[in-house]
Design an enzyme around this catalytic site. Structure first.
Site, short mmCIF file in Angstrom:
data_model
loop_
_atom_site.label_atom_id
_atom_site.label_comp_id
_atom_site.label_asym_id
_atom_site.label_seq_id
_atom_site.Cartn_x
_atom_site.Cartn_y
_atom_site.Cartn_z
N PRO A 1 -45.15 23.26 -24.94
CG PRO A 1 -45.29 21.80 -27.03
CD PRO A 1 -44.46 22.95 -26.25
CB THR B 1 -45.97 24.60 -19.95
OG1 THR B 1 -46.83 25.34 -20.78
CG2 THR B 1 -44.61 24.47 -20.08
N GLY B 2 -49.20 23.42 -19.21
CA GLY B 2 -50.47 23.61 -18.16
C GLY B 2 -51.09 24.83 -18.74
CE LYS B 3 -49.30 26.50 -23.98
NZ LYS B 3 -48.24 25.41 -23.89
CG HIS C 1 -15.34 9.85 -19.03
ND1 HIS C 1 -14.41 10.41 -19.51
CD2 HIS C 1 -16.34 10.41 -18.45
CE1 HIS C 1 -15.03 11.64 -19.64
NE2 HIS C 1 -16.07 11.77 -18.77
CD GLU C 2 -19.94 9.29 -16.92
OE1 GLU C 2 -19.99 10.05 -16.07
OE2 GLU C 2 -19.74 9.96 -18.20
CG HIS D 1 -16.74 12.75 -14.19
ND1 HIS D 1 -16.09 13.83 -14.29
CD2 HIS D 1 -17.24 12.59 -15.39
CE1 HIS D 1 -15.76 14.23 -15.45
NE2 HIS D 1 -16.70 13.38 -16.32
P1 ADP Z 1 -50.54 22.94 -22.44
O1 ADP Z 1 -51.97 23.22 -22.71
O2 ADP Z 1 -49.39 23.88 -22.12
O3 ADP Z 1 -50.09 22.06 -23.55
P2 ADP Z 1 -51.99 21.10 -20.75
O4 ADP Z 1 -52.83 22.02 -19.80
O5 ADP Z 1 -52.76 20.68 -21.77
O6 ADP Z 1 -50.73 21.66 -21.27
O7 ADP Z 1 -51.28 20.05 -19.87
C1 ADP Z 1 -51.57 18.51 -19.95
C2 ADP Z 1 -51.74 18.20 -18.89
O8 ADP Z 1 -50.64 17.96 -18.04
C3 ADP Z 1 -52.50 18.77 -17.57
O9 ADP Z 1 -54.01 18.18 -18.00
C4 ADP Z 1 -52.14 18.21 -16.24
O10 ADP Z 1 -52.48 17.03 -15.96
C5 ADP Z 1 -50.84 18.34 -16.70
N1 ADP Z 1 -49.91 19.51 -16.20
C6 ADP Z 1 -49.31 20.18 -16.99
N2 ADP Z 1 -49.07 21.32 -16.29
C7 ADP Z 1 -49.41 21.17 -15.16
C8 ADP Z 1 -49.05 21.86 -13.92
N3 ADP Z 1 -48.47 23.22 -14.07
N4 ADP Z 1 -49.61 21.52 -12.86
C9 ADP Z 1 -50.41 20.51 -12.71
N5 ADP Z 1 -50.55 19.51 -13.90
C10 ADP Z 1 -49.90 20.23 -15.19
ZN ZN Z 2 -17.32 13.35 -18.46
#
Ligand code: ADP
Ligand code: ZN
Ligand code: MG
Length: 589
Positions: free
Chosen positions: A182, A184-186, A401-402, A405
């Site tokens: 979800p 990612t911009g589909k 601890h941190e 490191h």
């Molecule tokens: P999906 O359909 O994969 O769940 P969306 O296309 O609905 O994701 O993405 C939601 C919003 O997040 C988009 O309208 C845009 O504003 C932003 N977004 C997501 N992916 C990208 C991308 N690769 N480049 C630019 N904006 C993005």
């Molecule tokens: Zn550690």
């Protein structure tokens, strides 16, 4: 049980007759009035209640249409009052319950009926799908998912000129399925294809079909394809295809008749249309595993484009894109932000910029500062993880601890410089963290650099031992990582002096598993023991080095830990300053 209950109930009724008055026949009541035995009556729609003179005994009778009653009462000097029903609740239920029942029944009937009848026809016309004619989104609005974008250029080309494309012998895609997590911009990408090609965009979501009445979804699919064909070239986009295209299985609670009819109709339409006309069906899902395999067969969604979460460069590009319209202060380094947001999808990054802008506005700033961005990251991360409060002592251990490191990392060459240390708790796995940012992406590491990395990994545990003379479970993950790294050094990179430059490419961790189909280890039991001994040797040596470094700088260790306790976050440059190291040399890794 029942008998006993009844006996008790009857007994109670007899013992406490309550307000129930003595019921008398109307004729008796009339006689009592005439005889002057009635003191007072209350008359409502259905009943007459009253009290007898002298005894004050209450009685009640059913009201009968009797026009002379009032004259009689007046003559006898009986005090009387009228009363209207005040029981609104019984009134309400009397009206409402049948109404609700009717509505429910209506709904059930509607669902069973076939489309095209009465009320359904109305429902159907309302749900008509319209094309978006002038989509403003283009590939310029998409960043960080270049491979997917490249793959879709071909679709754009085809839509722009279907004839020319087919004459040139291009293979026409019929259905393109965008797969990915979800956000990612589909959806964005699908719209961008329409925008780039300047074609109408019919879009609807798989879940919209499912909420409809039986048969309506299928009818809509038919409509949709008919409309699309008349407007080709164009795109049909079905978002959340999984809601519609789940594997067709018989469910114990009846069949998902509606969904299946719709899906079947979709499959039929996809098989039926001629792709040369210029209609492309696109769809998106984040759950490809539940899709009906029939959807993925040739001639349907046979082209699949993976839209994955962006890598560090992709994240930077997306951040830049969304920051276009935002005033950023000079100190905002989107590279650093990209490095800190591993795992964020495009939508998360867009959200991050937005959140940072809101934070800046709340502080009445003119520009968005790095602080705002960092705070926004923290908020988003915190939103993703569950909260648990640490005790003071736990915090002290984690700070120490941190600090361990961070100090070891700042002193040894060849390791990624410390960006910041934090004991602001976010996850439940890592309680604090020391953030090392790669100065540049490196593909090759020297043996010495890897040994230094091992020492850094053990720095946390060593610090705990030095300061508290005990160790906590917080170092567990470090030890796992150190062991894995050491194993790679010994068995894969040939970096062990004892074993020499040999790669023992084997599944050493599967050694004790007798899994059929997995080949036995390509090396002898004796070699395996040697490898284990070497790993142990490397880790122990790293531990000794880290401890030595920290013991020598106990004061610095305490100072960094104290700072962390106070402020929860300490910058890498501050650590380097405490060590007395000019920050420029350590930055250049
Ligand atoms: P999906 O359909 O994969 O769940 P969306 O296309 O609905 O994701 O993405 C939601 C919003 O997040 C988009 O309208 C845009 O504003 C932003 N977004 C997501 N992916 C990208 C991308 N690769 N480049 C630019 N904006 C993005
Ligand atoms: Zn550690
Ligand atoms: Mg979407």
């Amino acid at each position: 049980m029942y008998a006993a209950g009844t006996v008790i109930a009857v007994g109670l009724l007899l013992a406490f007759p309550g307000p129930t008055a003595k019921r008398v026949p109307y004729s008796d009541f009339k006689q009592m009035v005439r005889a002057g035995q009635v003191a007072e009556v209350v008359i409502d729609e259905h009943r007459i209640r009253g009290t007898a003179k002298g005894s004050n005994e209450a009685f009640e009778t059913t009201r009968i249409e009797d026009p002379h009653l009032l004259e009689e009462l007046e003559r006898q000097g009986v005090k009387f009052t009228g009363e209207t029903e005040t029981n609104w609740w019984s009134n309400l239920t009397a009206w409402l319950l049948p109404l609700i029942a009717m509505i429910l029944l209506w709904g059930v009937i509607l669902r069973r009926m076939n489309p095209g009848q009465g009320a359904i026809a109305f429902e159907r016309s309302r749900a008509k799908i319209y094309a978006e004619d002038d989509v403003k989104v283009t590939f310029a609005d998409v960043a960080g998912i270049d491979e997917a974008t490249e793959e879709l250029r071909e679709v754009v080309e085809f839509l722009q000129n279907p004839k020319k494309y087919t004459n040139l012998g291009g293979r026409i895609p019929k259905g393109v399925l965008l797969l990915g997590p979800p956000g990612t911009g589909k959806t964005l990408l699908a719209r961008a294809v329409a925008g780039e090609a300047h074609v109408p965009f019919f879009s609807l979501s798989g879940s919209e079909f499912v909420e409809m009445f039986v048969g309506v979804g299928a009818a809509r699919v038919r409509d949709l394809f008919a409309q699309a064909e008349s407007r080709a070239p164009c795109i049909i986009f079905i978002d959340e295809l999984d809601a519609l295209g789940k594997t067709r299985v018989a469910s114990p609670f009846g069949t998902h008749e509606e969904r299946e009819q719709t899906l079947n109709q979709l499959l039929a339409e996809m098989d039926g249309f001629d792709p040369r006309k210029g209609v492309i069906v696109m769809a998106a899902t984040n759950r490809p595993e539940v899709l009906d395999p029939a959807l993925l067969r040739p001639g349907r969604f046979d082209r699949q484009v993976v839209v994955d979460r962006p890598d560090i460069r992709g994240r930077e590009a997306i951040l830049r894109l969304h920051a276009r319209s935002v005033k950023l202060a000079a100190n905002v380094d989107l590279k650093v932000v990209a490095a800190r947001t591993a795992g964020f999808a495009g939508a998360d990054l867009a959200n991050l910029i937005n959140e940072a802008t809101l934070l800046a506005a709340r502080k009445d700033r003119q520009e968005v500062a790095m602080e705002d961005v960092e705070e926004a990251i923290d908020r988003l991360l915190a939103g993703l993880k569950r909260k648990r409060v640490m005790s003071q002592h736990e915090r002290e251990i984690i700070a120490c601890h941190e600090a361990g490191h961070a100090i070891v990392a700042s002193l040894l060459p060849g390791v990624d410089p410390v960006h910041k240390i934090s004991i602001v708790q976010r996850g439940y796995e890592a309680l604090g963290h020391t953030l090392q940012l790669p100065a540049e992406e490196h593909y090759l590491a020297t043996r010495q650099a890897l040994l230094n990395q091992l020492a850094v990994l053990l720095g946390g545990r060593s610090a705990e031992e030095i300061v508290f003379q005990e160790i906590s479970t917080g170092a567990q993950n470090d030890l796992q990582r150190a062991t894995d790294l050491a194993r790679s050094m010994v068995a894969e990179y040939g970096m062990s002096e004892a074993l020499g430059p040999v790669a023992f490419k084997g599944r050493s961790r599967l050694r004790f598993l007798d899994v059929p189909g997995i080949e036995p280890e390509p090396f002898a039991e004796e070699t395996a023991r040697q490898i284990d001994a070497e790993i142990k040797h490397l880790v122990v040596e790293a531990h000794t080095r880290a401890s030595g470094i920290l013991r020598e700088r106990r004061a610095i260790l305490d100072a960094v830990a104290r700072q962390l306790m106070e402020r929860e976050v300490v910058e890498g440059s501050e650590v380097r300053a405490l060590i007395g190291q000019p920050s420029s040399t350590s930055q250049a890794a």
